[in-house]
Each structure stands twice: as C-alpha cells, then as structure tokens.
Design an enzyme around this catalytic site. Structure first.
Site, PDB file in Angstrom:
ATOM      1  N   LYS A  60       0.742  -1.198  -0.094  1.00 17.50           N
ATOM      2  CA  LYS A  60      -0.073   0.038  -0.023  1.00 17.50           C
ATOM      3  C   LYS A  60       0.778   1.295   0.186  1.00 17.50           C
ATOM      4  CE  LYS A  60      -3.752  -2.398   2.492  1.00 17.50           C
ATOM      5  NZ  LYS A  60      -4.563  -2.374   3.644  1.00 17.50           N
ATOM      6  N   TYR A 100     -12.506  -2.687  -3.197  1.00 17.30           N
ATOM      7  CA  TYR A 100     -13.173  -2.768  -1.908  1.00 17.30           C
ATOM      8  C   TYR A 100     -14.687  -2.702  -1.659  1.00 17.30           C
ATOM      9  CZ  TYR A 100      -8.613  -2.490   0.296  1.00 17.30           C
ATOM     10  OH  TYR A 100      -7.123  -2.653   0.932  1.00 17.30           O
ATOM     11  N   ASN A 163      -1.736  -0.067   7.563  1.00 16.06           N
ATOM     12  CA  ASN A 163      -1.349  -1.584   7.757  1.00 16.06           C
ATOM     13  C   ASN A 163      -0.463  -1.868   6.421  1.00 16.06           C
ATOM     14  OD1 ASN A 163      -3.297  -2.084   6.063  1.00 16.06           O
ATOM     15  ND2 ASN A 163      -4.549  -3.381   7.253  1.00 16.06           N
ATOM     16  N   HIS A 166      -1.810  -5.624   1.598  1.00 15.16           N
ATOM     17  CA  HIS A 166      -3.019  -6.246   1.272  1.00 15.16           C
ATOM     18  C   HIS A 166      -2.772  -7.602   0.793  1.00 15.16           C
ATOM     19  CE1 HIS A 166      -6.981  -7.155  -0.547  1.00 15.16           C
ATOM     20  NE2 HIS A 166      -6.233  -7.724  -1.609  1.00 15.16           N
ATOM     21  N   GLU A 177      -9.775 -10.409  -7.708  1.00 14.25           N
ATOM     22  CA  GLU A 177      -8.870  -9.355  -7.500  1.00 14.25           C
ATOM     23  C   GLU A 177      -7.841  -9.351  -8.549  1.00 14.25           C
ATOM     24  OE1 GLU A 177      -7.667  -9.370  -3.519  1.00 14.25           O
ATOM     25  OE2 GLU A 177      -9.608  -8.902  -2.517  1.00 14.25           O
TER      26      GLU A 177
HETATM   27  P1  IDP Z   1      -7.751  -7.043   5.386  1.00  7.40           P
HETATM   28  O1  IDP Z   1      -7.163  -5.998   4.656  1.00  7.40           O
HETATM   29  O2  IDP Z   1      -6.994  -7.799   6.557  1.00  7.40           O
HETATM   30  O3  IDP Z   1      -8.197  -7.982   4.249  1.00  7.40           O
HETATM   31  P2  IDP Z   1     -10.416  -5.783   5.432  1.00  7.40           P
HETATM   32  O4  IDP Z   1     -11.416  -5.928   6.711  1.00  7.40           O
HETATM   33  O5  IDP Z   1     -10.673  -6.321   4.234  1.00  7.40           O
HETATM   34  O6  IDP Z   1      -8.926  -6.300   6.011  1.00  7.40           O
HETATM   35  O7  IDP Z   1     -10.262  -4.141   5.377  1.00  7.40           O
HETATM   36  C1  IDP Z   1      -9.724  -3.560   4.155  1.00  7.40           C
HETATM   37  C2  IDP Z   1      -8.642  -2.483   4.905  1.00  7.40           C
HETATM   38  O8  IDP Z   1      -9.492  -1.298   5.162  1.00  7.40           O
HETATM   39  C3  IDP Z   1      -7.782  -2.947   6.077  1.00  7.40           C
HETATM   40  O9  IDP Z   1      -6.549  -3.711   5.350  1.00  7.40           O
HETATM   41  C4  IDP Z   1      -7.450  -1.402   6.434  1.00  7.40           C
HETATM   42  O10 IDP Z   1      -6.379  -0.940   5.595  1.00  7.40           O
HETATM   43  C5  IDP Z   1      -8.777  -0.866   6.310  1.00  7.40           C
HETATM   44  N1  IDP Z   1      -9.402  -0.897   7.640  1.00  7.40           N
HETATM   45  C6  IDP Z   1     -10.045  -2.117   8.137  1.00  7.40           C
HETATM   46  N2  IDP Z   1     -10.703  -1.615   9.074  1.00  7.40           N
HETATM   47  C7  IDP Z   1     -10.624  -0.323   9.338  1.00  7.40           C
HETATM   48  C8  IDP Z   1     -10.776   0.441  10.565  1.00  7.40           C
HETATM   49  O11 IDP Z   1     -11.433   0.198  11.454  1.00  7.40           O
HETATM   50  N3  IDP Z   1     -10.049   1.623  10.360  1.00  7.40           N
HETATM   51  C9  IDP Z   1      -9.457   2.203   9.302  1.00  7.40           C
HETATM   52  N4  IDP Z   1      -9.260   1.254   8.349  1.00  7.40           N
HETATM   53  C10 IDP Z   1      -9.690   0.249   8.305  1.00  7.40           C
HETATM   54 MG    MG Z   2      -9.843  -7.983   2.932  1.00  2.81          MG
END
Ligand code: IDP
Ligand code: MG
Length: 201
Positions: A60, A100, A163, A166, A177
């Site tokens: 990212k 997303y 984080n 992805h 994807e």
């Molecule tokens: P993942 O990336 O571990 O699959 P997902 O639930 O698919 O997690 O969420 C996609 C992305 O959305 C996360 O990697 C993160 O960047 C962002 N995200 C998820 N939850 C939150 C939150 O509570 N606050 C801000 N960003 C979030």
């Molecule tokens: Mg995800």
C-alpha cells in the site's frame, strides 16, 4: 485411452464432491498436467486448491513511501512462492471502489480510499501451494496492534489505517482481485528451477 478414462472418472468424482480427487499428486504426472491445463482453461483454480493457486498481494502507499517494497517481496520469495505478475501504479478511485466494494458501507471506507489513492502502490500476483492462506498468515491481523511479531503488519505497522500491505482473503476473492488489477497477458507462466525443492506438486 486409460488415462482419458481415468481423467473422466476423476472429474466425475470431483463434481460428486469426492474429497480425494483434489489430491493430484496421487496421479501420474502426465495426468496431473492434463488436469492442470483443464483448471487453467476454465479459470477454476479453486477446484484443485493445490494447483496453480494464486493470490494478490499489494504494498500500500505507506509501504511504498517507507521503502518496504523490497523487504515484503523478499518474504514471499524466501518462503518459496513464485512471483508471476507485478505492477507499480497510482490506483484510481474507481478501481479501489471495485476492489473494496464489500466495505462501501463501513465508516472508514472514504478514508481508506483516500489513503489507498495517496501515492503509488505495488501490486503483485504470487503463486504456490496454499498461497492464499499462507499469505494471510504472513501478512498478519488487519489491525497491526493485534498482529503477531514476525508478520508483515506485526513487524512494520502500528495502526489499522496504515497497515502496509493487502492480501486476498480467499481463493475466489484472489481470482476476482487478480482479474481486476491484471490482464491475463501480464501474468507469466514460468518454471521455477527449484520447484521440486519447495513442493512435491
Ligand atoms: P484485510 O486488509 O486484513 O483483508 P479488511 O477488513 O478487508 O482487512 O479491510 C480492508 C482494509 O481496510 C484494511 O486492510 C485496512 O487498510 C482498512 N481498515 C479495516 N478496518 C479499518 C478500521 O477500522 N479503520 C480504518 N481502516 C480500516
Ligand atoms: Mg480484506
């Protein structure tokens, strides 16, 4: 002829849900090849989870800004996976809203899109045995505060909004994807010389 009969029997058993039929290693190599190409043609790689499984990994914008691309690639190479596609790009909002789509109703959705469009990202396709599940373990919990040390997020990040990486969360999700971010012609089918040292498949 014998192989053809065996092939039909396997396909038939598969559609009846016989669990043993996904274990291609039990069959002669020539037959495994036939099954592999059948999987490839029909794009149903999830039918045989061990064969040509691929996943989408993306570094990212925060990961690119922090010059973590090399270290992240190294982890996947070191683990034994094969890189079959790679692009660096500035993602559009349209592409991200498809990627997303499931999160559109979440409160953080707009800030997520802002973050993901804030700079270049590096998108990759990695291939190998159980790559989807193993990558998720390597990447770690969505929230870095809960991610184990040793995972990408556990080692390189502290907050869920940044984080670093992805990883697709299922074989079906990975297929969706990969098609979103790559054209088929940009994914390379190549043989790793160490293939038999990383898996028996
Ligand atoms: P993942 O990336 O571990 O699959 P997902 O639930 O698919 O997690 O969420 C996609 C992305 O959305 C996360 O990697 C993160 O960047 C962002 N995200 C998820 N939850 C939150 C939150 O509570 N606050 C801000 N960003 C979030
Ligand atoms: Mg995800």
């Amino acid at each position: 002829m014998l192989q053809r009969r065996l092939f039909h029997k396997i396909v038939q058993q598969f559609y009846l849900g016989h669990p043993e039929t996904s274990r291609l290693s039990r069959f002669p190599p020539s037959l495994q090849l036939g099954l592999r190409s059948a999987c490839h043609r029909s794009k149903t790689t999830s039918a045989f989870p061990d064969v040509r499984e691929r996943t989408l990994i993306a570094v990212k914008p925060d990961g690119v800004q922090r010059r973590l691309v090399g270290q992240i690639i190294q982890r996947f190479e070191q683990r034994g996976f094969k890189l079959v596609g790679l692009r660096m790009l500035q993602a559009s909002e349209d592409l991200l809203s498809e990627h997303y789509g499931e999160l559109r109703t979440k409160s953080f959705y707009h800030s997520l899109v802002r973050y993901m469009t804030s700079g270049p990202i590096v998108v990759m396709v990695w291939e190998g045995h159980n790559v989807v599940q193993t990558s998720r373990s390597m990447v770690g919990h969505t929230n870095p505060a809960e991610a184990m040390a040793g995972t990408v997020r556990g080692d390189f990040s502290i907050h869920v909004s940044r984080n670093v990486v992805h990883a697709s969360d299922s074989v079906e999700g990975a297929q969706r994807e990969i098609q979103l971010w790559f054209q088929a012609k940009d994914l390379l089918d190549w043989d790793c010389n160490d293939k038999s040292s990383t898996s028996e498949k």
